[in-house]
Write a protein that holds these residues in place. Structure first.
Motif, PDB file in Angstrom:
ATOM      1  N   CYS A 143       0.726  -1.230  -0.070  1.00  0.00           N
ATOM      2  CA  CYS A 143      -0.146  -0.155  -0.074  1.00  0.00           C
ATOM      3  C   CYS A 143       0.863   1.243   0.076  1.00  0.00           C
ATOM      4  O   CYS A 143       0.588   2.325  -0.664  1.00  0.00           O
ATOM      5  CB  CYS A 143      -0.992   0.139   1.220  1.00  0.00           C
TER       6      CYS A 143
ATOM      7  N   ALA B 271       0.895   4.026  -2.930  1.00  0.00           N
ATOM      8  CA  ALA B 271       0.683   5.453  -2.683  1.00  0.00           C
ATOM      9  C   ALA B 271       1.814   6.350  -3.098  1.00  0.00           C
ATOM     10  O   ALA B 271       1.719   7.469  -3.559  1.00  0.00           O
ATOM     11  CB  ALA B 271       0.449   5.607  -0.959  1.00  0.00           C
TER      12      ALA B 271
ATOM     13  N   HIS C 159      -4.994   6.204  -0.024  1.00  0.00           N
ATOM     14  CA  HIS C 159      -4.853   4.873  -0.858  1.00  0.00           C
ATOM     15  C   HIS C 159      -5.666   3.893  -0.086  1.00  0.00           C
ATOM     16  O   HIS C 159      -6.558   3.234  -0.445  1.00  0.00           O
ATOM     17  CB  HIS C 159      -3.503   4.681  -1.091  1.00  0.00           C
TER      18      HIS C 159
ATOM     19  N   PRO D  15      -9.020   7.645  -8.006  1.00  0.00           N
ATOM     20  CA  PRO D  15      -8.055   7.256  -8.121  1.00  0.00           C
ATOM     21  C   PRO D  15      -7.450   6.638  -9.304  1.00  0.00           C
ATOM     22  O   PRO D  15      -6.477   6.186  -9.663  1.00  0.00           O
ATOM     23  CB  PRO D  15      -8.231   5.894  -7.305  1.00  0.00           C
TER      24      PRO D  15
END
Length: 165
Positions: A100, A104, A114, A157
């Protein structure tokens, strides 16, 4: 929906529990079935190593990934829940810190933003939404994610989208 949240060694400075609650609220706004009072979900903020193990054992994929969702109810089961009765476990979600954080960073966005996206994504999976069988299916799920994130003040996103109503 009741959330059981476990945060293992994710960076301090973000209230991950509050983020989960905000993300769940936004997800409920776009997928009202999540809002049933009897539903529960567990969310684990953990390491790549743990997610790698889960992915290998439960999905047969020998690598870490950003988020895993493990639905425990069929959509029809929780859509038909009566108001009275014991809690029903909708499923589990696990997020891998290192994957993650890298994603990000690659996107130049905050880790919390995120993670919020991945939480919403995971919650939608628990309700039966998916993105693997067709482009239309993926577009429908992404539209819900974008709408939920907008409610949280988080940018699309996927980039600018023009979904037809």
């Amino acid at each position: 929906m009741d959330l059981d949240i476990d945060v293992e060694d994710w960076p301090s400075g973000t209230d991950w529990t509050a983020l989960c609650e905000r993300a769940a609220g936004a997800a409920i706004s776009v997928e009202p079935a999540l809002g049933h009072d009897r539903l529960t979900a567990s969310i684990l903020f953990t390491s790549n190593e743990e997610v790698h193990t889960l992915n290998r054992e439960w999905r047969g994929r020998d690598k870490p990934t950003n988020v895993l969702s493990f639905p425990m109810l069929e959509r029809e089961s929780f859509l038909g829940l009566e108001d009275d009765g014991p809690p029903e476990m909708l499923g589990d979600i696990a997020l891998a810190l290192e994957v993650c954080a890298k994603e990000a960073g690659d996107k130049s966005i905050a880790l919390a933003d995120h993670a919020a996206h991945l939480l919403i994504h995971g919650l939608l999976h628990l309700t039966g939404h998916d993105h693997v069988d067709s482009d239309a299916q993926a577009e429908a799920m992404e539209k819900l994610e974008i709408e939920a994130l907008a409610l949280m003040g988080i940018a699309d996103p996927y980039g600018d989208r023009n979904f037809e109503e």
